[in-house]
Structure formats: structure tokens, C-alpha cells
Scaffold this active site. Structure first.
Site, PDB file in Angstrom:
ATOM      1  N   ARG A 112      42.431  31.185 -46.899  1.00  0.00           N
ATOM      2  CA  ARG A 112      43.581  31.935 -47.417  1.00  0.00           C
ATOM      3  C   ARG A 112      44.246  31.229 -48.593  1.00  0.00           C
ATOM      4  O   ARG A 112      44.883  31.871 -49.427  1.00  0.00           O
ATOM      5  CB  ARG A 112      44.590  32.222 -46.292  1.00  0.00           C
ATOM      6  CG  ARG A 112      44.079  33.266 -45.309  1.00  0.00           C
ATOM      7  CD  ARG A 112      45.129  33.609 -44.278  1.00  0.00           C
ATOM      8  NE  ARG A 112      45.472  32.481 -43.451  1.00  0.00           N
ATOM      9  CZ  ARG A 112      44.841  32.155 -42.322  1.00  0.00           C
ATOM     10  NH1 ARG A 112      43.848  32.893 -41.889  1.00  0.00           N
ATOM     11  NH2 ARG A 112      45.206  31.099 -41.626  1.00  0.00           N
ATOM     12  N   GLU A 170      44.619  20.108 -33.353  1.00  0.00           N
ATOM     13  CA  GLU A 170      45.267  19.978 -32.049  1.00  0.00           C
ATOM     14  C   GLU A 170      44.303  19.339 -31.031  1.00  0.00           C
ATOM     15  O   GLU A 170      44.664  18.469 -30.264  1.00  0.00           O
ATOM     16  CB  GLU A 170      45.709  21.361 -31.579  1.00  0.00           C
ATOM     17  CG  GLU A 170      46.776  21.294 -30.525  1.00  0.00           C
ATOM     18  CD  GLU A 170      47.293  22.678 -30.192  1.00  0.00           C
ATOM     19  OE1 GLU A 170      46.980  23.636 -30.921  1.00  0.00           O
ATOM     20  OE2 GLU A 170      48.004  22.780 -29.181  1.00  0.00           O
TER      21      GLU A 170
HETATM   22  P1  AMP Z   1      48.120  22.362 -40.405  1.00  0.00           P
HETATM   23  O1  AMP Z   1      46.975  21.484 -40.843  1.00  0.00           O
HETATM   24  O2  AMP Z   1      48.529  22.083 -38.988  1.00  0.00           O
HETATM   25  O3  AMP Z   1      49.277  22.293 -41.373  1.00  0.00           O
HETATM   26  O4  AMP Z   1      47.574  23.852 -40.373  1.00  0.00           O
HETATM   27  C1  AMP Z   1      47.555  24.607 -41.532  1.00  0.00           C
HETATM   28  C2  AMP Z   1      46.412  25.589 -41.565  1.00  0.00           C
HETATM   29  O5  AMP Z   1      46.294  26.337 -40.343  1.00  0.00           O
HETATM   30  C3  AMP Z   1      46.652  26.571 -42.692  1.00  0.00           C
HETATM   31  O6  AMP Z   1      45.483  26.659 -43.495  1.00  0.00           O
HETATM   32  C4  AMP Z   1      47.004  27.879 -42.024  1.00  0.00           C
HETATM   33  O7  AMP Z   1      46.352  28.935 -42.657  1.00  0.00           O
HETATM   34  C5  AMP Z   1      46.596  27.725 -40.551  1.00  0.00           C
HETATM   35  N1  AMP Z   1      47.700  28.049 -39.600  1.00  0.00           N
HETATM   36  C6  AMP Z   1      48.310  27.190 -38.728  1.00  0.00           C
HETATM   37  N2  AMP Z   1      49.258  27.789 -37.997  1.00  0.00           N
HETATM   38  C7  AMP Z   1      49.292  29.077 -38.401  1.00  0.00           C
HETATM   39  C8  AMP Z   1      50.093  30.240 -38.038  1.00  0.00           C
HETATM   40  N3  AMP Z   1      51.071  30.177 -37.105  1.00  0.00           N
HETATM   41  N4  AMP Z   1      49.855  31.404 -38.689  1.00  0.00           N
HETATM   42  C9  AMP Z   1      48.891  31.470 -39.632  1.00  0.00           C
HETATM   43  N5  AMP Z   1      48.111  30.444 -40.021  1.00  0.00           N
HETATM   44  C10 AMP Z   1      48.290  29.252 -39.423  1.00  0.00           C
END
Ligand code: AMP
Length: 173
Positions: free
Chosen positions: A58, A95
């Protein structure tokens, strides 16, 4: 324009307890999409950005539009095994377990100013790994821009040494 109202919230996707922030409803509204790209670009238009690096998948949607808007090149950052040429790699934690991001090793020249873009920051692990890739090849992280910030996860704290910018914030799930 109220961009938050253009995002669709899907409870319990992809698993229980997560509210998925679905940007497809924003993207299909041409005025909202255009406004979102404007808002992301405005802070960086005078910052001499050479390259926009965006994260599969995305992030590509906003990154491509931003690169065009800012007269910069575009660098895809992808999940392991997708890029055809020689790459640099960076592991990052999820996670459960870990994953790996890759970038072509010649995608950025030493000293180039790079804007990193994704649709959303949760914990910040994905963006931090991307900063690591850009710096590994000698690029300068000139900014990090995301459309959506899940503020309650405090991912932003990982980026205190960078210019970090989000357009829409959520204070809770
Ligand atoms: P992080 O590495 O934990 O910051 O996760 C970010 C990635 O996970 C991004 O590329 C987002 O597209 C996806 N992501 C994580 N949580 C969500 C959510 N609640 N809604 C949509 N996409 C999410």
C-alpha cells in the site's frame, strides 16, 4: 477535507482485536486521494528530495504519486524474494517472529536525500527497517511520511532523530 471519514474501519481483521484501517475507500474517491497526496507532499516540496522510497504494497500507491508530484525518483522496498537484482536486506520484528525487507543495492546513491513513505504506522518496525536500508547504502533519510498513525502504539518514538510526519491520527483502536 475530512480524510478520516474516507477511511473504512474493519473490526477484527485480519484477526480478532485489530481494527483494520481500509484506505481503499479513500483511494476510490478521486478528490480524497488527490488531497491526501497534496497533504503528504506539501511538507517536503522545498526539501530537495531526490528519491521516494515506499514499502510494499500500500505504500507504493502513495509513494508513486508523491514521487511524481515532487519530481523525484521512486525506490520500491519489498518483502524478501521479490526483487530481481542484488539487494541489501534488513530483518524486522513482527508480533510473532520476524520478516525481511529488501531494496536493490544500487537504488540510491550515497548522499541522496530520501523521503520514506507508507500508508500506516503501527509499531514502526517496518519503517525503521526501511530507514536502515536507506542508510546502509549511504542515503540520507530526509523525512518519513505516513497517511495514518496509530498514535496509541507510540511507534513515532522510534523516529525521534528523523523528521516524522503523519496526516491522520488514531488515539485508540
Ligand atoms: P508496523 O511495522 O507495526 O508499523 O506495521 C505497519 C504495516 O502494517 C503497514 O505497512 C500497514 O499497512 C500494516 N498495518 C498494521 N496495522 C494496521 C491496521 N490496523 N490497519 C491497516 N494496516 C495495518
Amino acid at each position: 477535507m475530512d480524510l478520516k471519514s474516507k477511511i473504512r474501519n474493519i473490526p477484527d481483521f485480519p484477526k480478532k482485536g485489530i481494527v483494520f484501517r481500509d484506505i481503499s475507500t479513500l483511494l476510490q474517491d478521486k478528490e480524497a486521494f488527490n488531497h491526501a497526496v497534496d497533504r503528504l507532499a506539501e511538507r517536503y516540496l522545498d526539501k530537495k528530495i531526490d528519491m521516494v522510497a515506499a514499502i510494499e504494497s500500500r505504500g507504493f500507491i502513495f509513494g508513486g504519486a508523491l514521487a511524481d508530484r515532487m519530481d523525484a525518483g521512486f525506490v520500491p522496498v519489498r518483502k524478501l524474494g521479490k526483487l530481481p537484482y542484488e539487494t541489501v536486506k534488513k530483518d524486522y520484528t513482527l508480533e510473532y517472529g520476524y520478516a525481511t525487507l529488501e531494496m536493490h543495492k544500487d537504488a540510491i546513491e550515497a548522499g541522496q536525500r530520501v523521503l520514506i513513505v507508507d500508508d500506516l504506522i503501527a509499531t514502526g518496525g517496518t519503517l525503521l527497517a526501511t530507514c536502515g536500508l536507506v542508510e546502509k547504502v549511504g542515503g540520507t533519510v530526509a523525512g518519513i511520511a505516513v497517511l495514518i498513525e496509530l498514535s496509541f502504539l507510540k511507534g513515532r518514538e522510534k523516529f525521534s532523530k528523523y523528521d516524522f510526519h503523519s496526516i491522520i491520527q488514531y488515539e485508540s483502536e
